[in-house]
Scaffold this motif. Structure first.
Motif, PDB file in Angstrom:
ATOM      1  N   PHE A   1       0.864  -1.382  -0.110  1.00 14.07           N
ATOM      2  CA  PHE A   1       0.001  -0.004   0.017  1.00 14.07           C
ATOM      3  C   PHE A   1       0.828   1.401  -0.125  1.00 14.07           C
ATOM      4  N   MET A   2       0.838   1.818  -1.132  1.00 13.24           N
ATOM      5  CA  MET A   2       1.638   3.137  -1.377  1.00 13.24           C
ATOM      6  C   MET A   2       1.065   4.349  -0.966  1.00 13.24           C
ATOM      7  N   GLU A   3      -0.196   3.979  -0.592  1.00 13.24           N
ATOM      8  CA  GLU A   3      -1.087   5.299  -0.272  1.00 13.24           C
ATOM      9  C   GLU A   3      -1.871   4.743   1.137  1.00 13.24           C
ATOM     10  N   PRO A   4      -2.276   5.813   1.862  1.00 11.70           N
ATOM     11  CA  PRO A   4      -3.008   5.517   3.090  1.00 11.70           C
ATOM     12  C   PRO A   4      -4.217   4.841   2.930  1.00 11.70           C
ATOM     13  N   SER A   5      -4.656   3.998   3.761  1.00 12.94           N
ATOM     14  CA  SER A   5      -5.897   3.123   3.601  1.00 12.94           C
ATOM     15  C   SER A   5      -6.247   2.659   5.099  1.00 12.94           C
ATOM     16  N   THR A   6      -7.399   2.605   5.459  1.00  9.62           N
ATOM     17  CA  THR A   6      -7.854   1.956   6.584  1.00  9.62           C
ATOM     18  C   THR A   6      -8.948   0.647   5.995  1.00  9.62           C
TER      19      THR A   6
ATOM     20  N   PRO B   1     -18.324   5.311   0.107  1.00  9.19           N
ATOM     21  CA  PRO B   1     -17.082   4.436   0.061  1.00  9.19           C
ATOM     22  C   PRO B   1     -16.244   4.840   1.561  1.00  9.19           C
ATOM     23  N   GLY B   2     -16.431   5.967   1.903  1.00  9.65           N
ATOM     24  CA  GLY B   2     -15.460   6.250   3.027  1.00  9.65           C
ATOM     25  C   GLY B   2     -14.128   6.866   2.184  1.00  9.65           C
ATOM     26  N   PRO B   3     -13.375   7.628   3.348  1.00  9.72           N
ATOM     27  CA  PRO B   3     -13.928   8.136   4.750  1.00  9.72           C
ATOM     28  C   PRO B   3     -14.919   9.207   4.502  1.00  9.72           C
ATOM     29  N   LEU B   4     -15.745   9.094   5.492  1.00 11.30           N
ATOM     30  CA  LEU B   4     -16.996  10.005   5.541  1.00 11.30           C
ATOM     31  C   LEU B   4     -16.557  11.223   6.161  1.00 11.30           C
ATOM     32  N   ASN B   5     -17.119  12.520   5.433  1.00  4.90           N
ATOM     33  CA  ASN B   5     -17.020  13.754   5.922  1.00  4.90           C
ATOM     34  C   ASN B   5     -18.475  14.310   6.454  1.00  4.90           C
ATOM     35  N   ARG B   6     -19.080  14.045   7.630  1.00  3.99           N
ATOM     36  CA  ARG B   6     -20.126  14.332   8.187  1.00  3.99           C
ATOM     37  C   ARG B   6     -20.257  16.147   8.069  1.00  3.99           C
ATOM     38  N   GLY B   7     -21.358  16.371   7.773  1.00  7.79           N
ATOM     39  CA  GLY B   7     -21.783  17.875   7.339  1.00  7.79           C
ATOM     40  C   GLY B   7     -21.147  18.449   6.133  1.00  7.79           C
ATOM     41  N   VAL B   8     -20.700  17.207   5.211  1.00 10.26           N
ATOM     42  CA  VAL B   8     -19.842  17.963   4.155  1.00 10.26           C
ATOM     43  C   VAL B   8     -20.795  17.283   2.875  1.00 10.26           C
ATOM     44  N   GLU B   9     -20.607  16.009   2.815  1.00 16.29           N
ATOM     45  CA  GLU B   9     -21.332  15.166   1.756  1.00 16.29           C
ATOM     46  C   GLU B   9     -22.713  14.766   2.393  1.00 16.29           C
ATOM     47  N   ILE B  10     -22.845  14.755   3.582  1.00 13.79           N
ATOM     48  CA  ILE B  10     -24.086  14.272   4.280  1.00 13.79           C
ATOM     49  C   ILE B  10     -24.066  14.852   5.704  1.00 13.79           C
ATOM     50  N   GLU B  11     -25.492  14.964   5.993  1.00 12.14           N
ATOM     51  CA  GLU B  11     -25.806  15.395   7.197  1.00 12.14           C
ATOM     52  C   GLU B  11     -25.715  14.062   8.297  1.00 12.14           C
ATOM     53  N   SER B  12     -25.132  14.450   9.526  1.00 16.08           N
ATOM     54  CA  SER B  12     -25.094  13.133  10.226  1.00 16.08           C
ATOM     55  C   SER B  12     -26.411  12.368  10.759  1.00 16.08           C
ATOM     56  N   GLU B  13     -27.523  13.090  10.782  1.00 17.20           N
ATOM     57  CA  GLU B  13     -28.815  12.398  10.928  1.00 17.20           C
ATOM     58  C   GLU B  13     -28.943  11.355   9.901  1.00 17.20           C
TER      59      GLU B  13
ATOM     60  N   GLY C   1     -36.147  10.220  -7.755  1.00 18.63           N
ATOM     61  CA  GLY C   1     -36.640   9.032  -8.236  1.00 18.63           C
ATOM     62  C   GLY C   1     -35.600   7.999  -8.139  1.00 18.63           C
ATOM     63  N   ALA C   2     -34.530   8.611  -7.481  1.00 20.02           N
ATOM     64  CA  ALA C   2     -33.218   7.549  -7.229  1.00 20.02           C
ATOM     65  C   ALA C   2     -33.630   6.311  -6.598  1.00 20.02           C
ATOM     66  N   ASP C   3     -33.242   5.176  -6.827  1.00 16.45           N
ATOM     67  CA  ASP C   3     -33.220   3.970  -5.855  1.00 16.45           C
ATOM     68  C   ASP C   3     -32.086   3.989  -5.042  1.00 16.45           C
ATOM     69  N   ALA C   4     -30.937   4.732  -5.235  1.00 19.62           N
ATOM     70  CA  ALA C   4     -29.842   4.687  -4.371  1.00 19.62           C
ATOM     71  C   ALA C   4     -28.756   5.902  -4.924  1.00 19.62           C
ATOM     72  N   VAL C   5     -28.219   6.543  -3.596  1.00 22.64           N
ATOM     73  CA  VAL C   5     -27.361   7.427  -4.056  1.00 22.64           C
ATOM     74  C   VAL C   5     -25.937   7.115  -3.434  1.00 22.64           C
ATOM     75  N   MET C   6     -25.036   7.237  -4.179  1.00 27.22           N
ATOM     76  CA  MET C   6     -23.683   7.117  -3.623  1.00 27.22           C
ATOM     77  C   MET C   6     -23.019   8.491  -3.415  1.00 27.22           C
ATOM     78  N   LEU C   7     -22.598   8.709  -2.180  1.00 27.70           N
ATOM     79  CA  LEU C   7     -22.217  10.065  -2.009  1.00 27.70           C
ATOM     80  C   LEU C   7     -20.388   9.998  -2.006  1.00 27.70           C
ATOM     81  N   LEU C   8     -19.661  10.785  -2.534  1.00 26.21           N
ATOM     82  CA  LEU C   8     -18.216  10.793  -2.487  1.00 26.21           C
ATOM     83  C   LEU C   8     -17.762  12.088  -2.079  1.00 26.21           C
ATOM     84  N   ARG C   9     -16.557  11.776  -1.214  1.00 27.00           N
ATOM     85  CA  ARG C   9     -15.905  12.997  -0.712  1.00 27.00           C
ATOM     86  C   ARG C   9     -15.053  13.511  -1.739  1.00 27.00           C
TER      87      ARG C   9
END
Length: 313
Positions: free
Chosen positions: A55-60, A266-278, A218-226
């Motif tokens: 792994f030449m880039e950071p990853s969890t 897909p993570g990492p999640l940035n709450r309050g940016v891509e999506i509200e915590s709720e 009308g979306a069945d799924a939404v994928m959020l990206l940072r």
């Protein structure tokens, strides 16, 4: 006709997989997950094998999931981070991989900032190469676990409306998901600021819009990206707060989706940016299920590629 056996000893991307190959791998992951759920057992089909996580880039998530997947199959796994490798001393990626092979590696899982690096290594070494992310090019294992989760929740994806919202331009996850979803018959919408979602993506078969309400309707799924700040040379929008106000998933925009629609990230999640915590913590979000499913999917990838041709249906 569906394929009866797996014939690839490396997984370099989704673009070069057929729909049947994608479904074969997902079905293998489903069998692995079901067996573990029924009696807790997992076949140790890779006992005695050595898998190197390079792994030449950071990853969890990706690194740990590949470690757990390999150990669950009975393999020995060694993870090497870029800063702990001889690459910091000037050694080339080619020489690093050849030395790893000489030390007895049976497969190399590679994450690298350079697009095409897994393909490059696959032509040099004689062991399977698994692409764990190469620059902004592809991230096949992530796309496969995302698609697995969508199928698990939504059923057959043919005709389903999937929206990918965020930084598309610099996202390897978006590209791999786009290839896979289109091959399985889904209707894919890419959305975000015009600077991060060029109209050129329509040439790949997706619908492109810069209106989040239109994208989610009308979306069945939404994928959020940072926002992939590490791959951007300049800012592509005024500020994070303005991005969040316009393109972040909040209650008002979420209501544009279908009642049974799901939320992925897909993570990492940035709450309050891509999506509200709720919403991130709601029962409509399957973000942690994606992480869990990633183990079964990566077990399937390792098992199929290392035991290429031995698993048939």
């Amino acid at each position: 006709m569906a394929i009866k056996e797996w014939s690839k000893n490396s997984l370099l991307g989704i673009e070069d997989l057929s729909s049947d190959e994608i479904l074969f791998l997902l079905d293998e992951a489903q069998s692995i997950k079901a067996q573990k759920t029924i009696d807790g057992s997992i076949t140790e089909s890779l006992r005695g094998k050595r898998i190197i996580n390079l792994f030449m880039e950071p990853s969890t998530r990706t690194r740990v999931a590949f470690e757990i997947a390999a150990k669950s199959l009975g393999a020995d796994v060694i993870s090497i981070a870029g800063e702990a490798s001889s690459l910091t001393k000037g050694e080339t990626l080619k020489d690093t991989a050849m030395n790893v092979q000489a030390l007895g590696a049976d497969a190399i899982v590679l994450r690298h900032s350079s697009p095409g690096s897994p393909l490059f290594l696959s032509k040099i070494v004689n062991v399977p190469i698994i692409n764990a992310g190469d620059g902004a090019h592809e991230h096949p294992s992530q796309a496969l676990l995302d698609i697995y989760t969508m199928r698990e929740k939504l059923g057959n994806l043919n005709g389903k409306k999937i929206t990918i919202l965020g930084d598309i331009l610099f996202s390897r996850v978006a590209r791999s998901n786009l290839w896979g979803l289109l091959k399985l018959g889904a209707e894919v919408t890419l959305a975000g600021p015009s600077t991060l979602v060029p109209k050129e993506f329509e040439k790949l078969g997706a619908r492109v819009t810069h209106d989040p309400n239109e994208a989610l309707q009308g979306a069945d799924a939404v994928m959020l990206l940072r926002i992939q700040h590490e791959r951007q040379q300049a800012s592509h929008f005024p500020s994070l707060s303005e991005y969040a106000n316009v393109f972040g998933l909040g209650r008002s925009t979420f209501n544009q989706m279908k009642n049974n629609a799901i939320i992925l990230h897909p993570g990492p999640l940035n709450r309050g940016v891509e999506i509200e915590s709720e919403l991130a913590d709601s029962n409509r979000a399957v973000i942690l299920e994606q992480v869990s499913n990633g183990i079964a999917v990566r077990m399937a990838i390792l098992q199929l590629c290392i035991n290429c041709g031995e698993i048939r249906r």
